[in-house]
Motif scaffolding. Structure first.
Motif, PDB file in Angstrom:
ATOM      1  N   LEU A  32      49.633 -12.569   5.962  1.00  0.00           N
ATOM      2  CA  LEU A  32      49.003 -13.691   6.378  1.00  0.00           C
ATOM      3  C   LEU A  32      47.477 -13.708   6.457  1.00  0.00           C
ATOM      4  N   VAL A  33      47.032 -12.494   6.860  1.00  0.00           N
ATOM      5  CA  VAL A  33      45.308 -12.291   7.259  1.00  0.00           C
ATOM      6  C   VAL A  33      44.870 -12.367   5.526  1.00  0.00           C
ATOM      7  N   LEU A  34      45.387 -11.730   4.799  1.00  0.00           N
ATOM      8  CA  LEU A  34      44.799 -11.747   3.590  1.00  0.00           C
ATOM      9  C   LEU A  34      44.840 -12.780   2.814  1.00  0.00           C
ATOM     10  N   THR A  35      46.045 -13.344   3.015  1.00  0.00           N
ATOM     11  CA  THR A  35      46.117 -15.080   2.206  1.00  0.00           C
ATOM     12  C   THR A  35      45.105 -15.878   2.844  1.00  0.00           C
ATOM     13  N   LEU A  36      44.823 -15.768   4.174  1.00  0.00           N
ATOM     14  CA  LEU A  36      43.800 -16.887   4.837  1.00  0.00           C
ATOM     15  C   LEU A  36      42.369 -16.367   4.315  1.00  0.00           C
ATOM     16  N   ALA A  62      51.850 -19.493  -2.960  1.00  0.00           N
ATOM     17  CA  ALA A  62      51.952 -18.411  -3.970  1.00  0.00           C
ATOM     18  C   ALA A  62      51.546 -17.181  -3.194  1.00  0.00           C
ATOM     19  N   SER A  63      50.592 -16.854  -2.601  1.00  0.00           N
ATOM     20  CA  SER A  63      50.149 -15.927  -1.913  1.00  0.00           C
ATOM     21  C   SER A  63      50.923 -15.338  -0.876  1.00  0.00           C
ATOM     22  N   LEU A  64      51.434 -16.337  -0.015  1.00  0.00           N
ATOM     23  CA  LEU A  64      52.431 -15.876   1.060  1.00  0.00           C
ATOM     24  C   LEU A  64      53.715 -15.291   0.512  1.00  0.00           C
ATOM     25  N   LEU A  65      54.177 -15.949  -0.585  1.00  0.00           N
ATOM     26  CA  LEU A  65      55.527 -15.325  -1.382  1.00  0.00           C
ATOM     27  C   LEU A  65      55.323 -14.014  -1.879  1.00  0.00           C
ATOM     28  N   THR A  66      54.202 -14.121  -2.407  1.00  0.00           N
ATOM     29  CA  THR A  66      54.042 -12.625  -3.071  1.00  0.00           C
ATOM     30  C   THR A  66      53.906 -11.423  -2.068  1.00  0.00           C
ATOM     31  N   GLY A  67      53.162 -11.600  -0.893  1.00  0.00           N
ATOM     32  CA  GLY A  67      53.171 -10.639   0.241  1.00  0.00           C
ATOM     33  C   GLY A  67      54.702 -10.525   1.051  1.00  0.00           C
ATOM     34  N   ALA A 103      46.104  -5.598  -0.541  1.00  0.00           N
ATOM     35  CA  ALA A 103      45.023  -6.308  -0.847  1.00  0.00           C
ATOM     36  C   ALA A 103      44.891  -6.489  -2.061  1.00  0.00           C
ATOM     37  N   TYR A 104      44.717  -5.318  -2.771  1.00  0.00           N
ATOM     38  CA  TYR A 104      44.505  -5.316  -4.202  1.00  0.00           C
ATOM     39  C   TYR A 104      45.563  -6.051  -4.827  1.00  0.00           C
ATOM     40  N   GLY A 105      46.887  -6.042  -4.549  1.00  0.00           N
ATOM     41  CA  GLY A 105      47.894  -6.669  -5.474  1.00  0.00           C
ATOM     42  C   GLY A 105      47.754  -8.220  -5.113  1.00  0.00           C
ATOM     43  N   MET A 106      47.636  -8.535  -3.927  1.00  0.00           N
ATOM     44  CA  MET A 106      47.438  -9.871  -3.403  1.00  0.00           C
ATOM     45  C   MET A 106      46.352 -10.573  -4.238  1.00  0.00           C
ATOM     46  N   PHE A 107      45.329  -9.985  -4.062  1.00  0.00           N
ATOM     47  CA  PHE A 107      44.012 -10.509  -4.802  1.00  0.00           C
ATOM     48  C   PHE A 107      44.253 -10.585  -6.217  1.00  0.00           C
ATOM     49  N   GLU A 108      44.903  -9.831  -7.080  1.00  0.00           N
ATOM     50  CA  GLU A 108      45.242 -10.244  -8.467  1.00  0.00           C
ATOM     51  C   GLU A 108      46.281 -11.315  -8.522  1.00  0.00           C
ATOM     52  N   ALA A 109      47.223 -11.263  -7.505  1.00  0.00           N
ATOM     53  CA  ALA A 109      48.159 -12.482  -7.706  1.00  0.00           C
ATOM     54  C   ALA A 109      47.586 -13.852  -7.553  1.00  0.00           C
ATOM     55  N   ILE A 110      46.761 -14.008  -6.718  1.00  0.00           N
ATOM     56  CA  ILE A 110      46.120 -15.196  -6.258  1.00  0.00           C
ATOM     57  C   ILE A 110      45.160 -15.541  -7.513  1.00  0.00           C
TER      58      ILE A 110
END
Length: 154
Positions: free
Chosen positions: A130-134, A71-76, A45-52
């Motif tokens: 997927l959940v974090l991206t949405l 971008a978020s999906l590819l990151t995760g 969650a932290y890493g994806m938040f920072e990426a977005i």
């Protein structure tokens, strides 16, 4: 900046965090207890938040929901694939008895192999992504409830 650089950079960083956490648990002998994998979601969650956030700052006014979603999906997905590969190598090459120790926590009446365990690890990572991206893109998308948005829609 290459459009894939943010997902790759942050995906590798997230995977490194997941691997480091797993290895710390391994040193403490806690890696066979599945309840500790809940913290993987916090790392992701932290890493994806920072990426977005970084992607949104990079794009500025040109930020599009669809591009942010990808971008978020590819990151995760990058993080999940790297961690799943590490997990497979760890469970088969570095600690061959790990799978037996992990499975004894659960019901032993099933014939569980490394393939099923890796599949579950990957599915958990993809589902979390997927959940974090949405969820996160609701925070980062432009609102349509502003005066400017209403002017553009007329």
């Amino acid at each position: 900046m290459d459009k894939l650089s943010i997902p790759v950079k942050y995906g590798v960083a997230i995977a490194a965090g997941l691997i480091a956490y797993f290895l710390i648990l391994s040193l403490l002998g806690l890696h066979v207890n599945p309840v500790f994998s809940l913290f993987n979601g916090v790392i992701m969650a932290y890493g994806m938040f920072e990426a977005i956030k970084h992607y949104r700052l990079h794009k500025g006014d040109k930020f599009k929901y669809q591009k942010g979603f990808m971008a978020s999906l590819l990151t995760g997905f990058n993080a999940t694939i790297i961690f799943t590969l590490f997990f497979g190598i760890y469970a088969t090459e570095l600690k061959p008895d790990f799978l037996n120790r992990l499975i004894t926590v659960w019901e032993t009446g099933y014939n569980t192999h490394i393939g099923i365990v890796l599949f579950v690890v990957a599915v958990m990572g993809f589902a979390t992504t997927l959940v974090l991206t949405l969820a996160y893109l609701q925070l980062f998308k432009d609102s349509w409830n502003t005066k400017e948005a209403k002017k553009h829609s007329l």
